[in-house]
Design an enzyme around this catalytic site. Structure first.
Site, PDB file in Angstrom:
ATOM      1  N   CYS A   1       0.832  -1.200   0.000  1.00 55.34           N
ATOM      2  CA  CYS A   1       0.000   0.000   0.000  1.00 55.34           C
ATOM      3  C   CYS A   1       0.876   1.263   0.000  1.00 55.34           C
ATOM      4  O   CYS A   1       1.476   1.582  -1.013  1.00 55.34           O
ATOM      5  CB  CYS A   1      -0.988  -0.032   1.157  1.00 55.34           C
ATOM      6  SG  CYS A   1      -2.364   1.135   0.953  1.00 55.34           S
TER       7      CYS A   1
ATOM      8  N   ARG B   1      -7.731   2.678   0.960  1.00 57.95           N
ATOM      9  CA  ARG B   1      -7.180   3.909   0.363  1.00 57.95           C
ATOM     10  C   ARG B   1      -5.958   3.572  -0.488  1.00 57.95           C
ATOM     11  O   ARG B   1      -4.920   4.235  -0.436  1.00 57.95           O
ATOM     12  CB  ARG B   1      -6.804   4.918   1.442  1.00 57.95           C
ATOM     13  CG  ARG B   1      -7.962   5.459   2.238  1.00 57.95           C
ATOM     14  CD  ARG B   1      -7.498   6.480   3.279  1.00 57.95           C
ATOM     15  NE  ARG B   1      -6.862   7.623   2.647  1.00 57.95           N
ATOM     16  CZ  ARG B   1      -6.008   8.454   3.254  1.00 57.95           C
ATOM     17  NH1 ARG B   1      -5.681   8.255   4.514  1.00 57.95           N
ATOM     18  NH2 ARG B   1      -5.489   9.484   2.609  1.00 57.95           N
TER      19      ARG B   1
ATOM     20  N   HIS C   1      -3.022  -5.197   1.321  1.00 56.51           N
ATOM     21  CA  HIS C   1      -2.447  -5.513   2.629  1.00 56.51           C
ATOM     22  C   HIS C   1      -2.564  -7.008   2.935  1.00 56.51           C
ATOM     23  O   HIS C   1      -3.507  -7.438   3.613  1.00 56.51           O
ATOM     24  CB  HIS C   1      -3.198  -4.758   3.732  1.00 56.51           C
ATOM     25  CG  HIS C   1      -3.068  -3.275   3.699  1.00 56.51           C
ATOM     26  ND1 HIS C   1      -2.132  -2.590   4.448  1.00 56.51           N
ATOM     27  CD2 HIS C   1      -3.766  -2.336   3.025  1.00 56.51           C
ATOM     28  CE1 HIS C   1      -2.269  -1.296   4.234  1.00 56.51           C
ATOM     29  NE2 HIS C   1      -3.257  -1.110   3.373  1.00 56.51           N
TER      30      HIS C   1
ATOM     31  N   GLU D   1      -0.915  -8.597   5.056  1.00 55.66           N
ATOM     32  CA  GLU D   1      -0.652  -8.803   6.489  1.00 55.66           C
ATOM     33  C   GLU D   1      -1.919  -8.780   7.329  1.00 55.66           C
ATOM     34  O   GLU D   1      -1.888  -9.168   8.507  1.00 55.66           O
ATOM     35  CB  GLU D   1       0.331  -7.742   6.994  1.00 55.66           C
ATOM     36  CG  GLU D   1      -0.232  -6.345   7.176  1.00 55.66           C
ATOM     37  CD  GLU D   1      -0.313  -5.529   5.897  1.00 55.66           C
ATOM     38  OE1 GLU D   1      -0.683  -4.349   5.976  1.00 55.66           O
ATOM     39  OE2 GLU D   1      -0.005  -6.092   4.815  1.00 55.66           O
TER      40      GLU D   1
END
Length: 225
Positions: free
Chosen positions: A83, A142, A182, A184
């Protein structure tokens, strides 16, 4: 650190630091948070987490990390950015702040906040080339996307449905890896496993560098063999 358990830092200025540390450790890395220049020296790899890209750059400047990070990345340190980390590994940005700086390294143009505001966050299964086991659940918050890919970079993942279908959200250039999403946050560490394998491959190649004739002569002189 051995190739079997490489030492990988997570830039701990802002973002999902703990989640990246957990994912890296689950796939066999010795993962540590990094906030100081001295902590960069012994790393085999680095993760730049999500967060707010302009804030991360300002904090890197505050902690005198900006130029050391740029140097280590340009010198070949395997680095993965998710990101905001993707934005920071880009050579070019559109939609960013005026004079926004990056660490650079990947020949790509990234559009900041391309998928919209926080309330427009979403999840989607995405196939990532080189990651076995089927699609990964990609969490977009985002998120940026890649608008232009230079000749040295390789596209690994694209959005497959909806108005953003076809947009590039995963990319690699040599020792650098970046995703818009993401991994994670999902409990699925396959993307981190892919990155750790990249690091192990670099370490393995370093260990395989043959000695030169002059080095062989020096060994013979010392040992008599």
């Amino acid at each position: 650190m051995t190739a079997a358990r490489p030492r990988i830092g997570v830039l701990a200025l802002q973002g999902d630091v703990r989640e990246h540390l957990t994912a890296l450790r689950s796939v066999g890395a010795d993962a540590i948070p990094v906030r100081r220049e001295s902590e960069l020296a012994d790393l085999d790899g680095l993760v730049i987490p999500g967060g707010e890209s302009t804030t991360i750059v300002k904090l890197a400047q505050h902690f005198d990390l900006l130029e050391p990070l740029r140097k280590r990345i340009s010198d070949g340190l395997p680095t993965y950015g998710s990101c905001a980390g993707m934005i920071l590994l880009a050579d070019r940005i559109v939609g960013g702040a005026v004079d926004q700086e990056t660490f650079g390294g990947i020949d790509m143009t990234v559009r900041r906040n391309a998928f919209g505001r926080q309330i427009e966050s979403f999840e989607e299964p995405v196939n990532v080339e080189g990651v076995a086991g089927g699609p990964v659940t990609a969490v977009f918050i985002r998120a940026p996307w890649v608008e232009d890919v230079g000749g040295g970079a390789e596209v690994l993942a694209r959005v497959t449905s909806g108005p953003a279908a076809g947009r590039v959200v995963g990319i690699r250039q040599g020792h650098l890896l970046a995703t818009s999403f993401h991994p994670e946050l999902t409990g699925d560490a396959r993307v981190h496993g892919y990155f750790v394998d990249m690091v192990r491959n670099v370490l393995g190649k370093s260990a395989e560098v043959p000695t030169t004739k002059s080095e062989d002569s020096a060994v013979t002189a010392r040992t008599g063999r």
